[in-house]
Design an enzyme around this catalytic site. Structure first.
Site, PDB file in Angstrom:
ATOM      1  N   SER A  37     -37.605 -29.332 -38.888  1.00  0.00           N
ATOM      2  CA  SER A  37     -36.327 -29.939 -38.488  1.00  0.00           C
ATOM      3  C   SER A  37     -35.338 -28.987 -37.824  1.00  0.00           C
ATOM      4  O   SER A  37     -34.578 -29.398 -36.944  1.00  0.00           O
ATOM      5  CB  SER A  37     -35.660 -30.602 -39.689  1.00  0.00           C
ATOM      6  N   ASP A 252     -26.281 -29.033 -46.942  1.00  0.00           N
ATOM      7  CA  ASP A 252     -27.537 -29.125 -47.691  1.00  0.00           C
ATOM      8  C   ASP A 252     -28.197 -27.772 -47.898  1.00  0.00           C
ATOM      9  O   ASP A 252     -29.180 -27.648 -48.633  1.00  0.00           O
ATOM     10  CB  ASP A 252     -28.508 -30.092 -47.020  1.00  0.00           C
ATOM     11  N   HIS A 255     -30.311 -26.675 -43.471  1.00  0.00           N
ATOM     12  CA  HIS A 255     -30.117 -26.714 -42.019  1.00  0.00           C
ATOM     13  C   HIS A 255     -28.898 -25.885 -41.640  1.00  0.00           C
ATOM     14  O   HIS A 255     -28.082 -25.525 -42.489  1.00  0.00           O
ATOM     15  CB  HIS A 255     -29.950 -28.157 -41.540  1.00  0.00           C
TER      16      HIS A 255
END
Length: 297
Positions: A37, A252, A255
């Site tokens: 990601s 989080d 990221h």
């Protein structure tokens, strides 16, 4: 008459060869990007990110009607640079950093095939099918956008890109889904070696740049994995690790924020400029550029 036909045929073959050769622009520098990601791009794209020099191009790897882009075509690299609804990625500011320093007749092209949440096994030829078979449905949908085989899709798009330019490097950002995997470096080496083989590339001319995960100074949940990522140059002589210290993290702690991607992407770019033989420009970002290795120019 037969001699004349032979001569015309030979001329046609020569012209065809010359035409095909000239189609590849040696001043079009191509960079392959893959990972999960953070390479795909997670942060929201902001207005400042949408102003892009047309010398920075992206090869669209899927059909994106929302972006008015078709798979296999080059476009000015306005984010997103992965699939149709992804976010800001290190590749954005990697490319901008190169464009700011490289000669004005050099164009940079990005080819990004990344899948959020995936383990490195998804890019291994001998294990991707088994891994995809057990992946959650949301990831399977992403995998299917790449024809069910992200590695194969990356190679397909890279071969298409090679018709326009020259592959100069490979960028990787992955590891959150392989925490504490001491075999990670060897798995990456296998993928790197396979890319070189499938694309007829030479290691000395195509370095691998791998970014660290969200750093421990930002409370990164997977920061311990950086100790494994840092060992990549021990198994790949032309690999370089991009330090993530000080790169702002999202809430989080997995990221990066948009600013974090800008900083990290700039560091990728500064490292590549160094390997290409260009003096890194002044920057407000703290950087760590490795100067050892066997990068070709």
């Amino acid at each position: 008459m037969n001699l004349r036909i032979f001569s015309l045929t030979l001329l046609a073959i020569v012209l065809l060869f010359v035409g095909n050769a000239s189609a590849q622009n040696k001043k079009f520098y191509i960079f392959l990007c893959f990972g999960q990601s953070n390479m795909e791009g997670n942060a929201r794209i902001q207005p400042q990110d949408t102003v892009v020099d047309p010398r920075l191009q992206v090869l669209e790897t899927v059909d994106c009607s929302n972006l008015k882009r078709a798979k296999g075509n080059w476009y000015t690299a306005v984010p997103p640079l992965a699939r149709c609804n992804t976010g800001l990625t290190p590749a954005d500011y990697f490319g901008r950093t190169l464009i700011a320093t490289l000669p004005s007749d050099v164009t940079v092209g990005i080819v990004n095939v990344s899948v959020a949440g995936c383990k490195i096994e998804l890019f291994q030829k001998d294990s991707y099918k088994d891994y995809a078979a057990t992946a959650p449905s949301w990831m399977v949908n992403m995998i299917n956008e790449y024809g069910g085989n992200p590695y194969g899709h990356l190679v397909e798009m890279a071969k298409l890109a090679q018709k326009s330019g020259v592959i100069k490097g490979i960028l990787l950002h992955q590891g959150e889904s392989n925490p504490n995997d001491t075999l990670w470096t060897l798995k990456v080496k296998g993928i790197y070696d396979m890319l070189l083989k499938d694309l007829h590339l030479k290691s000395k001319k195509v370095p691998l740049l791998a970014g660290e995960l969200v750093n421990e100074d930002q409370g990164g949940k997977c920061a311990a994995m950086n100790h494994i990522i840092d060992k990549l140059p021990e198994v790949i002589s032309n690999a370089y690790v991009i330090n993530s210290s000080g790169c702002p993290a999202a809430s989080d702690k997995l990221h990066f924020t948009a600013e974090g991607y800008r900083v990290l992407g700039t560091r990728y770019g500064l490292q590549m400029l160094n390997l290409l033989g260009y003096k890194a420009p002044a920057t407000t970002y703290p950087i760590q550029v490795q100067t050892t290795g066997n990068a070709g120019r």
